[in-house]
Every structure is written in structure tokens, then in C-alpha cells.
Design a protein around this motif. Structure first.
Motif, PDB file in Angstrom:
ATOM      1  N   ASP A 206      15.942  57.611  22.250  1.00  0.00           N
ATOM      2  CA  ASP A 206      16.427  58.717  21.403  1.00  0.00           C
ATOM      3  C   ASP A 206      15.894  60.033  21.962  1.00  0.00           C
ATOM      4  N   ALA A 207      14.622  60.007  22.350  1.00  0.00           N
ATOM      5  CA  ALA A 207      13.949  61.231  22.780  1.00  0.00           C
ATOM      6  C   ALA A 207      14.587  61.835  24.027  1.00  0.00           C
ATOM      7  N   VAL A 208      14.993  60.988  24.964  1.00  0.00           N
ATOM      8  CA  VAL A 208      15.557  61.514  26.207  1.00  0.00           C
ATOM      9  C   VAL A 208      17.054  61.230  26.330  1.00  0.00           C
ATOM     10  N   GLU A 209      17.612  60.706  25.265  1.00  0.00           N
ATOM     11  CA  GLU A 209      19.054  60.421  25.235  1.00  0.00           C
ATOM     12  C   GLU A 209      19.456  59.586  26.454  1.00  0.00           C
ATOM     13  N   SER A 210      18.743  58.486  26.652  1.00  0.00           N
ATOM     14  CA  SER A 210      18.948  57.692  27.870  1.00  0.00           C
ATOM     15  C   SER A 210      19.410  56.271  27.583  1.00  0.00           C
ATOM     16  N   ALA A 211      19.828  55.973  26.344  1.00  0.00           N
ATOM     17  CA  ALA A 211      20.285  54.610  26.066  1.00  0.00           C
ATOM     18  C   ALA A 211      21.502  54.326  26.945  1.00  0.00           C
ATOM     19  N   PRO A 212      21.555  53.142  27.569  1.00  0.00           N
ATOM     20  CA  PRO A 212      22.704  52.840  28.416  1.00  0.00           C
ATOM     21  C   PRO A 212      24.004  52.907  27.605  1.00  0.00           C
ATOM     22  N   LYS A 213      25.029  53.501  28.215  1.00  0.00           N
ATOM     23  CA  LYS A 213      26.313  53.669  27.507  1.00  0.00           C
ATOM     24  C   LYS A 213      27.010  52.315  27.341  1.00  0.00           C
ATOM     25  N   PHE A 214      26.708  51.363  28.218  1.00  0.00           N
ATOM     26  CA  PHE A 214      27.223  49.997  28.069  1.00  0.00           C
ATOM     27  C   PHE A 214      26.172  49.085  28.675  1.00  0.00           C
ATOM     28  N   GLY A 215      26.216  47.823  28.268  1.00  0.00           N
ATOM     29  CA  GLY A 215      25.307  46.853  28.867  1.00  0.00           C
ATOM     30  C   GLY A 215      23.855  47.071  28.445  1.00  0.00           C
ATOM     31  N   ASP A 216      22.942  46.580  29.269  1.00  0.00           N
ATOM     32  CA  ASP A 216      21.524  46.624  28.913  1.00  0.00           C
ATOM     33  C   ASP A 216      20.699  46.734  30.194  1.00  0.00           C
ATOM     34  N   ARG A 217      19.382  46.536  30.090  1.00  0.00           N
ATOM     35  CA  ARG A 217      18.538  46.644  31.281  1.00  0.00           C
ATOM     36  C   ARG A 217      18.010  45.266  31.726  1.00  0.00           C
ATOM     37  N   LEU A 218      18.705  44.217  31.290  1.00  0.00           N
ATOM     38  CA  LEU A 218      18.168  42.872  31.528  1.00  0.00           C
ATOM     39  C   LEU A 218      18.235  42.413  32.977  1.00  0.00           C
ATOM     40  N   THR A 219      19.032  43.098  33.818  1.00  0.00           N
ATOM     41  CA  THR A 219      19.093  42.656  35.220  1.00  0.00           C
ATOM     42  C   THR A 219      17.981  43.265  36.060  1.00  0.00           C
ATOM     43  N   HIS A 220      17.217  44.205  35.503  1.00  0.00           N
ATOM     44  CA  HIS A 220      16.083  44.717  36.292  1.00  0.00           C
ATOM     45  C   HIS A 220      14.758  44.676  35.544  1.00  0.00           C
ATOM     46  N   GLN A 221      14.767  45.002  34.246  1.00  0.00           N
ATOM     47  CA  GLN A 221      13.508  44.871  33.513  1.00  0.00           C
ATOM     48  C   GLN A 221      13.282  43.389  33.204  1.00  0.00           C
ATOM     49  N   MET A 222      11.996  43.032  33.040  1.00  0.00           N
ATOM     50  CA  MET A 222      11.659  41.614  32.921  1.00  0.00           C
ATOM     51  C   MET A 222      11.903  41.030  31.542  1.00  0.00           C
ATOM     52  N   ASP A 223      12.140  39.728  31.542  1.00  0.00           N
ATOM     53  CA  ASP A 223      12.203  38.970  30.297  1.00  0.00           C
ATOM     54  C   ASP A 223      10.784  38.918  29.699  1.00  0.00           C
ATOM     55  N   PRO A 224      10.612  39.400  28.478  1.00  0.00           N
ATOM     56  CA  PRO A 224       9.264  39.396  27.872  1.00  0.00           C
ATOM     57  C   PRO A 224       8.679  37.997  27.724  1.00  0.00           C
ATOM     58  N   SER A 225       9.494  36.960  27.906  1.00  0.00           N
ATOM     59  CA  SER A 225       8.970  35.593  27.766  1.00  0.00           C
ATOM     60  C   SER A 225       8.113  35.154  28.943  1.00  0.00           C
ATOM     61  N   ASN A 226       8.158  35.924  30.061  1.00  0.00           N
ATOM     62  CA  ASN A 226       7.607  35.394  31.310  1.00  0.00           C
ATOM     63  C   ASN A 226       6.271  36.004  31.720  1.00  0.00           C
TER      64      ASN A 226
END
Ligand code: PBG
Length: 325
Positions: A206-226
Motif C-alpha cells: 500500500d505504502a509504495v503502491e507496488s502490489a502486482p497488477k496480476f499474478g503473485d511473487r511465488l516464482t521468485h520469493q520463497m515458499d515460507p514452508s521451506n
């Protein structure tokens, strides 16, 4: 020996004894304060999901940075909201980009302040993704070229430390190479090494208005399970020449911070992210938590887990609270 010979309450009887045996002490110098800078003049716009945090125009930012310096925080990290966003995030590496211009101003007024640059494209791309897109895929190696350019422009602007947060493979070595070639071989890299795809970044976006317009960041940021994968990320960033290694977020990753501390001899940083701050703020506003006690306890716990320093939106207040003590 156990009870009744051993009584742990013996050493808890007085404030003096408790202080004497305290293992972890939080200092203002361990805390890094994030700031958001946007174009304009005389602006201080509160971020609704981060109460007490603002988007500042450069003139007003200087005063707030002054307060952080005064309070003795260890460093300041800067995030930019550019005038215009485009598909290649060109505002990130513009010579007169928003954070580059701010850095010049800040370093002129506060030459001794340690100023850290967050390096990513997501604040600067029209699509909100952290790199160059082909269709809906982020191209890793194409993105690295832009990260390298961004790093050099940030070093030229006077930033003391470059902190790549985009989670592209090879980002640390690419940036190291580019900095060295440009004559910035002495500029250290703080690597966002293990960064999970966390729900706790919501208020920041919200602060930097940087939410992806589509999709997510799952192909580069890590799965928190690992857990093991987090350690691979950290060891690769160490091998690539990271000078300091960061784990992010902090509270959901205390186990990773702990393990990183034990396995690596490099300084370990933790980023207590926007959602961690927002939780405390929201609960405090409702009278459900004591903000000061909760924040100091949380930060102390992150340090106890093994972090040498902590990026936190509570840095300024915590530094002031620590002075009162
Ligand atoms: C990327 C970046 C993010 C944060 C710091 N650097 C956002 C993201 O990865 O989506 C999040 C910090 C926070 O939540 O406080 N430029």
C-alpha cells in the motif's frame, strides 16, 4: 542439581540482579529505520495500513531523517515512489530518480548517516512486478542487467549500502560485478538472502503502491514452508559476495535467523516487515496490547534469535524509548 537446591527465582528477585544476568540488550544502533519518499513538496501523507508511517516529499523527509539521526538509529533505508511507472521500471535506475535525488540531499546534510538503498523494480514498474516481463513470466537474467544499473546509480548517488530485495537468482554477484567495474568496490551489499512470499508485506505494498497488477511473487520469493531452501538461499548469497545476509520477514522466520547465525560468520540482519508493525499498531489502537512493551519484546526476541541488526518501522520510536529507560 535440581529443586530445592536450585531455584531460578533467586536471580529474578531484584531489578539489579535481573539486569546483571540479561543476555540480550537492544540498542538504538541495532535498528534501521525505513522511509518512503515521493515527488512533491511539503508532503507528509500517512499510510493507512502503517499508522505513524508516511510518504514524504524530499523536503519533509530531511526533517524526519534528522529525527532518526538524533535518536541514534544505526541506519536508514530508503524506498521510492516514482512520479511515473513503466514496464521496465526505469525510475529505479534514473540518474535523477526519486531515491537517488533524496540520497544526495540526505548525505549532504547528514554525511555520517549510514544510508541503505533497497534495490528492486517493483516500486517502479507499471505492472508491479520485480523484473522484466515476457508475457506473465519474469525474465531472470534480463532483470539482472537492470539491477546492476540500479546498483551503480544508487552508489553514485551516495548510498553507503546496496540491498537487493528482488530475489532473482544471481542478483548479488551481478551487482557486485557492476559495482566493482564502476569503481565502487568498497560499497557493501546487504543481501535480502532468504525472503519468503509473505502475506506480511501487504501494508508495504500500500505504502509504495507496488502490489502486482496480476499474478503473485511465488516464482521468485520463497515458499515460507521451506527451511532448508532458505539456508541454500543464504549460502548462495554468501558465496556470491554478499557482505551481510538478511532474513525476511522476521517474526515468522525466527528459526531461520537462528540457524543462519549458527552456520554463517557474516553479519545477519532481519527485516521485521510492515505486517509485523501493523499488527502491533492495530492491537495497541484497540487497547489490546501495550505498543511499547510489545514492540521492544518483539525486537529483543529477533535479536535473541541471532540478528545483529533489525530493519523495523519501530526503529525511531524504539530508539527514543530506549533512551528514556
Ligand atoms: C521489494 C520489497 C518489499 C519489501 C521490502 N522490499 C515488498 C515485496 O517484496 O513485495 C517489504 C517490506 C515490508 O513489508 O515492510 N522492493
Amino acid at each position: 542439581m535440581a529443586f530445592p537446591q536450585t531455584r531460578l527465582r533467586r536471580l529474578r528477585q531484584t531489578p539489579q540482579l535481573r539486569k546483571l544476568i540479561r543476555e540480550t540488550e537492544l540498542n538504538a544502533a541495532d535498528l534501521v529505520m525505513p522511509f518512503f519518499v515521493r515527488p512533491g513538496r511539503g508532503l507528509q501523507v500517512e499510510i493507512p495500513s502503517l499508522p505513524g508511517q508516511f510518504q514524504y516529499s524530499r523536503d519533509v523527509l530531511l526533517k524526519s531523517v534528522g529525527a532518526a539521526v538524533e535518536a541514534g538509529v544505526g541506519a536508514v533505508i530508503l524506498f521510492g515512489i516514482p512520479d511515473q511507472k513503466d514496464s521496465l521500471g526505469s525510475g529505479a535506475y534514473a540518474k535523477n530518480g526519486i531515491v537517488q535525488e533524496s540520497a544526495r540531499q540526505i548525505k549532504k546534510k547528514y554525511p555520517d548517516l549510514c544510508l541503505i538503498a533497497d534495490l528492486c523494480l517493483c516500486e517502479y514498474t507499471s505492472h508491479g512486478h520485480c523484473g522484466v516481463l515476457k508475457g506473465d513470466r519474469i525474465l531472470n537474467d534480463e532483470t539482472l542487467k537492470l539491477y546492476a544499473k540500479t546498483a551503480v546509480s544508487q552508489a553514485e548517488a551516495g548510498f553507503d549500502v546496496i540491498a537487493p530485495s528482488g530475489m532473482m537468482d544471481g542478483q548479488v554477484s551481478s551487482i557486485r560485478l557492476a559495482l566493482d567495474e564502476a569503481g565502487f568496490e568498497m560499497t557493501p551489499i546487504l543481501a535480502y538472502a532468504a525472503k519468503t512470499a509473505s502475506a506480511f508485506y501487504g501494508p508495504f505494498r500500500d505504502a509504495v503502491e507496488s502490489a502486482p497488477k496480476f499474478g503473485d511473487r511465488l516464482t521468485h520469493q520463497m515458499d515460507p514452508s521451506n527451511f532448508r531452501e532458505a539456508l541454500r538461499e543464504i549460502s548462495l548469497d554468501a558465496l556470491e559476495g554478499g557482505d551481510m545476509l538478511m532474513v525476511k520477514p522476521a517474526l515468522p522466520c525466527l528459526d531461520i535467523i537462528r540457524e543462519a547465525r549458527q552456520r554463517f560468520d557474516l553479519p545477519i540482519a532481519a527485516y521485521s516487515v510492515s505486517g509485523e508493525y501493523a499488527m502491533i499498531k492495530a492491537a495497541a489502537k484497540n487497547g489490546w496490547l501495550d505498543e511499547k512493551k510489545a514492540a521492544l519484546e518483539l525486537l529483543t526476541s529477533i535479536k535473541r534469535a541471532g540478528a545483529d541488526f533489525i530493519i523495523t518501522y519501530h526503529a525511531l520510536s524504539a530508539a527514543q524509548w530506549l533512551k528514556e529507560k
